[in-house]
Design a protein around this motif. Structure first.
Motif, PDB file in Angstrom:
ATOM      1  N   GLU A  18     122.332  14.664  50.784  1.00  0.00           N
ATOM      2  CA  GLU A  18     122.874  13.333  50.499  1.00  0.00           C
ATOM      3  C   GLU A  18     123.890  13.392  49.361  1.00  0.00           C
ATOM      4  O   GLU A  18     124.930  12.733  49.406  1.00  0.00           O
ATOM      5  N   GLU A  19     123.599  14.186  48.343  1.00  0.00           N
ATOM      6  CA  GLU A  19     124.514  14.286  47.204  1.00  0.00           C
ATOM      7  C   GLU A  19     125.845  14.901  47.618  1.00  0.00           C
ATOM      8  O   GLU A  19     126.908  14.461  47.164  1.00  0.00           O
ATOM      9  N   LEU A  20     125.798  15.914  48.461  1.00  0.00           N
ATOM     10  CA  LEU A  20     127.044  16.520  48.929  1.00  0.00           C
ATOM     11  C   LEU A  20     127.894  15.485  49.665  1.00  0.00           C
ATOM     12  O   LEU A  20     129.108  15.400  49.443  1.00  0.00           O
ATOM     13  N   PHE A  21     127.258  14.708  50.522  1.00  0.00           N
ATOM     14  CA  PHE A  21     128.026  13.700  51.252  1.00  0.00           C
ATOM     15  C   PHE A  21     128.577  12.653  50.290  1.00  0.00           C
ATOM     16  O   PHE A  21     129.726  12.219  50.419  1.00  0.00           O
ATOM     17  N   ALA A  22     127.777  12.262  49.303  1.00  0.00           N
ATOM     18  CA  ALA A  22     128.253  11.308  48.298  1.00  0.00           C
ATOM     19  C   ALA A  22     129.459  11.871  47.545  1.00  0.00           C
ATOM     20  O   ALA A  22     130.423  11.154  47.256  1.00  0.00           O
ATOM     21  N   TYR A  23     129.391  13.162  47.240  1.00  0.00           N
ATOM     22  CA  TYR A  23     130.507  13.814  46.541  1.00  0.00           C
ATOM     23  C   TYR A  23     131.771  13.778  47.389  1.00  0.00           C
ATOM     24  O   TYR A  23     132.873  13.505  46.892  1.00  0.00           O
ATOM     25  N   LEU A  24     131.611  14.029  48.674  1.00  0.00           N
ATOM     26  CA  LEU A  24     132.757  13.989  49.584  1.00  0.00           C
ATOM     27  C   LEU A  24     133.308  12.577  49.724  1.00  0.00           C
ATOM     28  O   LEU A  24     134.527  12.378  49.830  1.00  0.00           O
ATOM     29  N   VAL A  30     138.200  18.100  48.954  1.00  0.00           N
ATOM     30  CA  VAL A  30     137.871  18.885  47.761  1.00  0.00           C
ATOM     31  C   VAL A  30     137.664  20.349  48.142  1.00  0.00           C
ATOM     32  O   VAL A  30     137.242  20.660  49.259  1.00  0.00           O
ATOM     33  N   SER A  31     137.967  21.236  47.216  1.00  0.00           N
ATOM     34  CA  SER A  31     137.827  22.665  47.495  1.00  0.00           C
ATOM     35  C   SER A  31     136.348  23.063  47.479  1.00  0.00           C
ATOM     36  O   SER A  31     135.534  22.463  46.782  1.00  0.00           O
ATOM     37  N   ARG A  32     136.053  24.090  48.225  1.00  0.00           N
ATOM     38  CA  ARG A  32     134.684  24.614  48.242  1.00  0.00           C
ATOM     39  C   ARG A  32     134.286  25.120  46.851  1.00  0.00           C
ATOM     40  O   ARG A  32     133.131  24.962  46.439  1.00  0.00           O
ATOM     41  N   ASP A  33     135.226  25.723  46.142  1.00  0.00           N
ATOM     42  CA  ASP A  33     134.927  26.221  44.801  1.00  0.00           C
ATOM     43  C   ASP A  33     134.502  25.097  43.866  1.00  0.00           C
ATOM     44  O   ASP A  33     133.551  25.244  43.087  1.00  0.00           O
ATOM     45  N   GLU A  34     135.216  23.956  43.939  1.00  0.00           N
ATOM     46  CA  GLU A  34     134.871  22.832  43.065  1.00  0.00           C
ATOM     47  C   GLU A  34     133.489  22.277  43.395  1.00  0.00           C
ATOM     48  O   GLU A  34     132.709  21.947  42.498  1.00  0.00           O
ATOM     49  N   ILE A  35     133.193  22.172  44.683  1.00  0.00           N
ATOM     50  CA  ILE A  35     131.874  21.674  45.085  1.00  0.00           C
ATOM     51  C   ILE A  35     130.775  22.600  44.561  1.00  0.00           C
ATOM     52  O   ILE A  35     129.773  22.154  44.002  1.00  0.00           O
ATOM     53  N   GLN A  78     138.498  24.382  52.021  1.00  0.00           N
ATOM     54  CA  GLN A  78     138.472  22.940  51.750  1.00  0.00           C
ATOM     55  C   GLN A  78     137.463  22.222  52.643  1.00  0.00           C
ATOM     56  O   GLN A  78     137.219  22.637  53.778  1.00  0.00           O
ATOM     57  N   ILE A  79     136.896  21.149  52.114  1.00  0.00           N
ATOM     58  CA  ILE A  79     136.054  20.262  52.912  1.00  0.00           C
ATOM     59  C   ILE A  79     136.566  18.842  52.699  1.00  0.00           C
ATOM     60  O   ILE A  79     136.795  18.415  51.548  1.00  0.00           O
ATOM     61  N   SER A  80     136.727  18.095  53.785  1.00  0.00           N
ATOM     62  CA  SER A  80     137.325  16.766  53.700  1.00  0.00           C
ATOM     63  C   SER A  80     136.591  15.780  54.597  1.00  0.00           C
ATOM     64  O   SER A  80     135.863  16.161  55.513  1.00  0.00           O
ATOM     65  N   LEU A  81     136.807  14.504  54.311  1.00  0.00           N
ATOM     66  CA  LEU A  81     136.352  13.430  55.189  1.00  0.00           C
ATOM     67  C   LEU A  81     137.570  12.732  55.773  1.00  0.00           C
ATOM     68  O   LEU A  81     138.537  12.449  55.050  1.00  0.00           O
ATOM     69  N   ASP A  82     137.506  12.455  57.052  1.00  0.00           N
ATOM     70  CA  ASP A  82     138.544  11.650  57.697  1.00  0.00           C
ATOM     71  C   ASP A  82     138.167  10.184  57.498  1.00  0.00           C
ATOM     72  O   ASP A  82     137.342   9.644  58.233  1.00  0.00           O
TER      73      ASP A  82
END
Length: 218
Positions: A18-24, A30-35, A78-82
């Motif tokens: 849930e936190e990962l999705f909230a972060y997104l 956001v970059s994978r490194d930052e996450i 990178q990981i992103s939300l559309d």
């Protein structure tokens, strides 16, 4: 919560998913490194990346139940939300936040979708700055809306806007000053004096919490 407007809330496998999705939701892209640095701070890089990959899998799996998996876009770095594929009250608020105070309908909608706490009170340290900015923008809208209603001689509505702003942050100097000035200009000396006592602007051995005043009048 991100969902189809009026739809069913998503059930997450674990708090970290849930936190990962909230972060997104906050970052959008956001970059994978930052996450990894943020959500798995202190972990060795290889272990953080392994945790990230498995958590991304469970985010996608949760979204898949609602046919929303395509809103999650992943690449090697990178990981992103559309954001065009999902409804989120945060995005609606951000789109409206600069000009909502100018119109009645949009201001009422802004008050409706702003619920005071980002992510319904979940304490993600990385979200504190974002939450503060949202609150600051909401208070700014309320104060501007109050001024506009004063100019239109809608004093009762103006007072409600100022009280709402002070309720969000009882120690907000601009909101308290605006309300005190409003009471002074409209000849509401009793309310002005009471508010001064409640927010500690008058010398007193014991000053009640400002919310005591707000609960009486908001």
């Amino acid at each position: 919560m991100v969902q189809e407007e009026g739809g069913q809330a998503i059930s997450w496998r674990s708090p970290k998913v849930e936190e990962l999705f909230a972060y997104l939701v906050c970052k959008v892209s956001v970059s994978r490194d930052e996450i990894a640095d943020t959500l798995w701070e202190g972990f060795p890089l290889d272990k953080a990346m392994k945790n990230l990959n498995s958590t991304v899998y469970y985010v996608r799996k949760a979204l898949q139940q609602f046919g929303m998996e395509e809103c999650l876009i992943t690449t090697r770095k990178q990981i992103s939300l559309d954001t065009k594929r999902i409804y989120c009250d945060l995005y609606e608020f951000q789109q409206m936040q600069n000009l909502a105070w100018k119109t009645e309908k949009e201001m009422e909608r802004l008050k409706e979708i702003y619920r005071g706490e980002l992510f319904q009170g979940k304490t993600y340290e990385w979200s504190f700055a974002k939450a503060h900015t949202l609150e600051k923008n909401m208070i700014s809208n309320l104060l501007k809306a109050g001024e506009l209603r004063e100019d239109q001689n809608r004093t009762e509505e103006a007072e409600r806007m100022y009280l709402h702003a002070l309720e969000l942050d009882p120690y907000h100097e601009g909101a308290s000053d605006r309300l005190l000035d409003f009471y002074n200009r409209t000849g509401r000396k009793k309310k002005e004096k009471q508010l001064r006592k409640e927010i500690g602007l008058l010398l007193s051995d014991e000053v009640p919490h400002p919310l005591l005043f707000l609960k009486k009048h908001f």
